[in-house]
Every structure is written in structure tokens, then in C-alpha cells.
Design an enzyme around this catalytic site. Structure first.
Site, mmCIF file in Angstrom:
data_model
loop_
_atom_site.group_PDB
_atom_site.id
_atom_site.type_symbol
_atom_site.label_atom_id
_atom_site.label_comp_id
_atom_site.label_asym_id
_atom_site.label_seq_id
_atom_site.Cartn_x
_atom_site.Cartn_y
_atom_site.Cartn_z
ATOM 1 N N ALA A 89 -12.541 -0.233 1.465
ATOM 2 C CA ALA A 89 -12.367 0.085 2.884
ATOM 3 C C ALA A 89 -10.907 -0.058 3.286
ATOM 4 O O ALA A 89 -10.335 0.819 3.953
ATOM 5 C CB ALA A 89 -13.249 -0.821 3.739
ATOM 6 N N TYR A 90 -10.291 -1.162 2.888
ATOM 7 C CA TYR A 90 -8.889 -1.387 3.218
ATOM 8 C C TYR A 90 -8.003 -0.334 2.567
ATOM 9 O O TYR A 90 -7.129 0.258 3.209
ATOM 10 C CB TYR A 90 -8.472 -2.789 2.766
ATOM 11 C CG TYR A 90 -7.054 -3.157 3.123
ATOM 12 C CD1 TYR A 90 -6.710 -3.475 4.433
ATOM 13 C CD2 TYR A 90 -6.061 -3.179 2.141
ATOM 14 C CE1 TYR A 90 -5.410 -3.815 4.762
ATOM 15 C CE2 TYR A 90 -4.759 -3.516 2.465
ATOM 16 C CZ TYR A 90 -4.440 -3.833 3.779
ATOM 17 O OH TYR A 90 -3.131 -4.164 4.111
ATOM 18 N N SER A 91 -8.239 -0.063 1.282
ATOM 19 C CA SER A 91 -7.434 0.921 0.559
ATOM 20 C C SER A 91 -7.559 2.299 1.191
ATOM 21 O O SER A 91 -6.561 3.007 1.388
ATOM 22 C CB SER A 91 -7.862 0.973 -0.911
ATOM 23 O OG SER A 91 -7.688 -0.278 -1.545
#
Length: 248
Positions: free
Chosen positions: A154-156
Site C-alpha cells: 500500500a505504501y509503495s
């Protein structure tokens, strides 16, 4: 510290009450700018503005809420004059977990803050910059957006989106005196690490050839130039702050 001339500039820094955002605010004030910090944490916001002194104001705003961002932009300009500079630093990392077990609501929240929040802020402030034919925007992406980190999909993905948004907006505004760039830092020792396990933190450190995490002042130094009038040509670009980790 080199003093970059930011006299007469008014900067909005999201997530500015702590971490990278606060370090950038401190550097800009030292270079002559006035800053308005946008943050959700009221007590931290009050503390940060008090530390920065008379050249700083604070506005409590949730960047995931378009109506709140639009209202914050109007309040900020009413209290501090036209916004010339934006640093989109508000962001969350979320927990480390494999994609096939990732909580759906958490995925949406991370993308909402990191990507949609950046869009909301740019959407609210760019029209004024275009009308005045001047602006400097720096979006805080991540090395994760370039390379991807395992168990951080999700962050990436959200930070890869920030890179794409930066390149698109920079090209849209290239005929104006508006520069839109982003930085891709490796992990810095900020409160965002509180969301991660010790094992994942050590994994992140092991990927950095310099053998240490980024210092917030190092990021502030790069951003201070990116938001200056001297940065009059470079736009839609990605500036690496990975300590040697990035391969492109």
C-alpha cells in the site's frame, strides 16, 4: 548551513508539525520564508508553531477531506497572503504485511492520505499559482515508490502514485514559472517508524549503502533549494535521497 533566499515566500507544509515536514519548515523560516503548517495533531501543531516563532502559523486540516483542504487554503491565504510554495509531507506508512493478508480498510487509508491528500492540496492551491504565474511544489514520495518494499504494498503503491502525479502536474504547468518536483527519501528516523516492526526497520536500514537512516535536516536542505526561485528550470523531476540505495 547554506542560507537559501526564500524572502517573501509563503509556504504551506502538510504534516508540518513533526518529522520531515517540521525540519523543512524550520529550514524555510531560517531562510526568510513565512510558513503555514497543516496538520491533524492539534497539540503538536501548537508546539511546532510556537517553536518556529512569529513567521509560522498553524491550520488544523485533514488532507483526505477535499472540503477541509479547500477551506484551509482560503483560511491560509486570508491570514498569510498568497501561497507561493507547497510541500506535501503528510503521510502514513501503515503496518508491514503481505498483500494477500493486507487489511482492505488500511490499504484505502494509506492511499487516501499519501496520494489523494497530495492531489487535494495541489488541486486547491495550483489555481492561485497559475493566476500569479509563480509557484514551487515539492511532493514527498519515497524510495519505496521507485523500487517497492516487500510487505509494504500500500505504501509503495501510494508513493509510486505521488511520483506519477508529480511528473504529470510538472508537465501541465511547464509553461508557467511553477516548478513541481518530488523527492524519494530512504527511511528517516521519524515517528513513522512507530508503525513498523523492529525487524522491518532493520531490513530497511540494511538496504541503505550508507549504513544509516536519512537525517531530517538532509531532506530539508534539498527541499530548500527546490522551493527557491533559483530552481527556475527543473520540473517534473524526482530527486533521490536514498543514501545510494536507488538503482535509477
Amino acid at each position: 548551513m547554506n542560507r537559501i533566499d526564500l524572502a517573501g515566500q509563503h509556504a504551506v507544509i502538510t504534516g508540518g508539525a513533526q518529522g520531515l515536514g517540521f525540519a523543512m519548515a524550520r529550514r524555510m523560516v531560517a531562510s526568510g520564508a513565512k510558513v503555514t503548517l497543516w496538520d491533524m495533531d492539534g497539540p503538536l501543531l501548537e508546539k511546532a508553531t510556537a517553536e518556529l516563532g512569529s513567521h509560522a502559523r498553524g491550520v488544523s486540516v485533514d488532507v483526505t477531506d477535499w472540503n477541509a483542504v479547500e477551506a484551509a487554503a482560503a483560511e491560509t491565504e486570508a491570514g498569510g497572503g498568497p501561497i507561493t510554495t507547497v510541500v506535501n509531507s503528510a503521510g502514513i506508512a501503515g503496518p508491514a504485511a503481505p498483500l494477500d493478508g493486507y487489511d482492505v480498510a488500511t490499504w484505502k487509508k494509506i492511499v487516501d492520505v499519501n496520494l489523494h491528500g497530495t492531489f487535494h492540496v495541489c488541486r486547491a492551491i495550483v489555481p492561485g499559482m497559475k493566476a500569479r504565474n509563480y509557484g514551487r511544489i515539492v511532493n514527498i514520495a519515497s524510495i519505496a515508490g521507485k523500487e517497492g518494499n516487500p510487505n509494504a504494498s500500500a505504501y509503495s503503491a501510494s508513493k509510486a502514485g505521488v511520483i506519477g502525479l508529480t511528473k504529470s502536474l510538472g508537465k501541465e504547468l511547464a509553461s508557467y514559472d511553477i516548478a513541481v518536483n518530488c523527492i524519494t527519501p530512504a527511511t528517516a528516523e521519524t515517528r513513522i517508524l512507530e508503525q513498523l516492526t523492529p525487524e522491518f526497520i532493520e531490513y530497511m536500514r540494511s538496504r541503505i549503502p550508507r549504513g544509516r537512516f536519512l537525517e531530517v535536516e538532509e531532506a530539508a536542505s534539498m527541499v530548500a533549494w527546490l522551493v527557491s526561485k533559483e530552481n527556475s528550470f527543473t520540473t517534473a523531476a524526482v530527486f533521490d535521497l536514498s543514501g545510494g540505495r536507488a538503482t535509477y
